[in-house]
Motif scaffolding. Sequence first.
Motif, mmCIF file in Angstrom:
data_model
loop_
_atom_site.group_PDB
_atom_site.id
_atom_site.type_symbol
_atom_site.label_atom_id
_atom_site.label_comp_id
_atom_site.label_asym_id
_atom_site.label_seq_id
_atom_site.Cartn_x
_atom_site.Cartn_y
_atom_site.Cartn_z
ATOM 1 N N ALA A 194 0.821 -1.203 0.000
ATOM 2 C CA ALA A 194 0.000 0.000 0.000
ATOM 3 C C ALA A 194 0.852 1.250 0.000
ATOM 4 C CB ALA A 194 -0.930 0.017 1.205
ATOM 5 N N ARG A 201 3.522 1.805 1.934
ATOM 6 C CA ARG A 201 4.265 2.019 3.156
ATOM 7 C C ARG A 201 4.100 0.782 4.010
ATOM 8 N NH1 ARG A 201 7.219 3.969 6.215
ATOM 9 N NH2 ARG A 201 6.952 4.954 8.236
ATOM 10 N N ALA A 202 4.551 0.933 5.229
ATOM 11 C CA ALA A 202 4.616 -0.177 6.173
ATOM 12 C C ALA A 202 3.377 -1.053 6.153
ATOM 13 C CB ALA A 202 4.799 0.397 7.563
ATOM 14 N N GLY A 203 3.377 -2.003 7.056
ATOM 15 C CA GLY A 203 2.234 -2.883 7.202
ATOM 16 C C GLY A 203 1.722 -3.377 5.880
ATOM 17 N N PRO A 242 -0.014 -4.577 2.901
ATOM 18 C CA PRO A 242 -1.442 -4.851 2.837
ATOM 19 C C PRO A 242 -1.675 -6.297 2.412
ATOM 20 C CG PRO A 242 -0.749 -3.848 0.828
ATOM 21 C CD PRO A 242 0.457 -3.905 1.716
ATOM 22 N N PRO A 292 -4.772 -7.033 6.697
ATOM 23 C CA PRO A 292 -3.757 -6.004 6.916
ATOM 24 C C PRO A 292 -3.152 -6.125 8.310
ATOM 25 C CG PRO A 292 -5.736 -5.064 5.970
ATOM 26 C CD PRO A 292 -6.014 -6.511 6.210
ATOM 27 N N GLN A 293 -1.879 -6.006 8.358
ATOM 28 C CA GLN A 293 -1.224 -6.163 9.656
ATOM 29 C C GLN A 293 -0.954 -4.813 10.293
ATOM 30 O OE1 GLN A 293 1.596 -7.755 7.402
ATOM 31 N NE2 GLN A 293 0.726 -9.800 7.266
ATOM 32 N N LYS A 326 1.090 -1.548 11.398
ATOM 33 C CA LYS A 326 2.109 -0.722 10.779
ATOM 34 C C LYS A 326 3.331 -0.676 11.695
ATOM 35 C CE LYS A 326 -0.253 3.123 12.886
ATOM 36 N NZ LYS A 326 0.820 3.658 13.693
#
Lengths: 334, 334
Positions: free
Chosen positions: A146, A148-150, A152, A328-329, A331
């Motif tokens: 997505a 950035r972090a985490g 998707p 989704p995890q 961030k």
Amino acid sequence: MHYESASVSERRTLPPAVAVSTVAFALRPPLGSAIGSAAPRPGEEAGAPTLWIPLVRRTRAPFLGRWALPGGPTRWNETLADTALRTLHDAVLRAPGYLEQLYSFGGVERSADAQRLVTIAYWALYGERDLAAEPSLAVRVSVPDAGRAGEPAPIGAPAAAGVRAVDPADGSVAPARWDDVPVAGDPSPALDTAEGPSQPGEEGACLPDLSDPNVSWFSADALPELAFDHAEIVAYALERLRVKTEYSAIAHLFLGPVFTLGQLRTVHEAVRGESVDPANFRRQALARGSLVDTGEFETGTPHRPARLYRFRDEPGPLSPSRPGPSAPQTKDTP
Amino acid sequence: MHYESASVSERRTLPPAVAVSTVAFALRPPLGSAIGSAAPRPGEEAGAPTLWIPLVRRTRAPFLGRWALPGGPTRWNETLADTALRTLHDAVLRAPGYLEQLYSFGGVERSADAQRLVTIAYWALYGERDLAAEPSLAVRVSVPDAGRAGEPAPIGAPAAAGVRAVDPADGSVAPARWDDVPVAGDPSPALDTAEGPSQPGEEGACLPDLSDPNVSWFSADALPELAFDHAEIVAYALERLRVKTEYSAIAHLFLGPVFTLGQLRTVHEAVRGESVDPANFRRQALARGSLVDTGEFETGTPHRPARLYRFRDEPGPLSPSRPGPSAPQTKDTP
DNA sequence: CCAATAGTGTCTATTAGACACTATACT
DNA sequence: AGTATAGTGTCTAATAGACACTATTGG
């Protein structure tokens, strides 16, 4: 097939052709490849390494003779990533270590009075292990994130059977497996993509031929004039690489299986274009928790030998874990 | 045109059809539209607002009767963004306030034994100003960003003439301008996209018709089963929206031209799915520097009235500045 | 010895977040 | 008065970055 009999005015009304172009990065050109950029450009000696990009010289109508990104039309039985890998291999003769979709361009103005062209841009990365071998073996293909972090939900879409999806953000391996990459001249029975009466926007790669004069590597900050809008695609890919290097762990893909923190820092410096404080870099890199101390040390240095690390979970050719498309995890560091 | 005479086996060898699907978000369904989700799902009363997504019921072969994302094949004279806007307008009868490309799906497995389909997914955003009016007026289309701060070089590709590209990260307006969006039944003379003998993967929208029974809005966390891989596309769009909301300033697009910090915070809470500390949110929002105090105040509240803000550089219908494709700028807060 | 890089310690400015507190509307 | 939200002040933990310092190799 039907196309070849279509007139120019008819071609305008045909559905768009789908092509792929790929911006590939490496820390150095592979041995034996042609080099386009003349020397490390002035003002920067051999000290600061830079990124290199393979280009292909166009051999047909629009922008004839200009350098362009490796790429070409999609074949009927190829995923988009497959096309990127095939055309990239045609140019570089090696499979990249990483591949990720960048953006799709479907502007009607791209090929003014000819068949409409939709181009999906990819970016790829050649590490030391990829630059070494001559015959291609395997490749990892990432799923979208997505931005950035985490990371998707990995969407099961692009990577068809036989391509690995790896999530480079947290080092965990996402659904996929290793497999062979389609090599040069696999006979796809349908749709002669290379020789339509004029696939005008076609941005094809040339036939593989050792030391192909129409393929050359250029320093990313000394590129020649490029065909189409490829200069903008390169700029976008560079920015994407920079951003992704900051929040995700991909820099190690430029290196071999083991590396020193100094080498890793050098990659970051090449990507970011500026020097990085060794002390702070060390702390941050280790704080990620994705580096594993091998216990070994560099040898033959004219200074104190550095510890060798490898990336966490550098797995064997197969790993059974399959987190699935996953929710989704969390961030990490907003 | 040639397609309609092609047999099934021949279709497999045709170049892929190009279609667009769009995940659109709003804080509420527009007035007069059908509502799919039954009530605010249990456990969350009217207190916490959620995101709503418009869906279209399929009226043909694959996944007949299932809900799907608005979308459809691209026409020969449309950019990809144009296609997204047209098909979205067909479903919602309104133009969104923001549109951004998400990802492209070209897996060969998407339409197993039929013509290959490449789908470019977009995500869109309806603000209060967009939900209000009935006739469509204008729309802003963003250019890609590299996934995080320091928006990269806006690539001049997707937005064809007539669509505005706005850089939502720093509030500065990038190359583009306002213009009309193609409305419902513009006669595109070529390529009957709606009625090929079977464009099998086609994910089309229905004809615009006030209170279309085949179009309905659903709460983002109470979606029905979706056709194709649209559930994954929605999940990805949601994650993209969340991530982008954190590093970029787009939340205000859900609201009207002026808004209170409490309203803006509510948007963030809806997007992030959790409550946000008002004090800290206020500081961060103001520290961005992109909010302008109008000097006015909310009225008619059962509590202390809040100050009204507007987003920085809410320009008139035209603004001449044109930064150009531009080099990558500085990043903000890694 | 010196040069060069590896690696550690520490200080500072900034930031996210928790949370107490005051302010001002309507009922 | 009571309630609800606006808005301010302040403390703490975590972090990025600057930079001094020690460690260990080869020459």
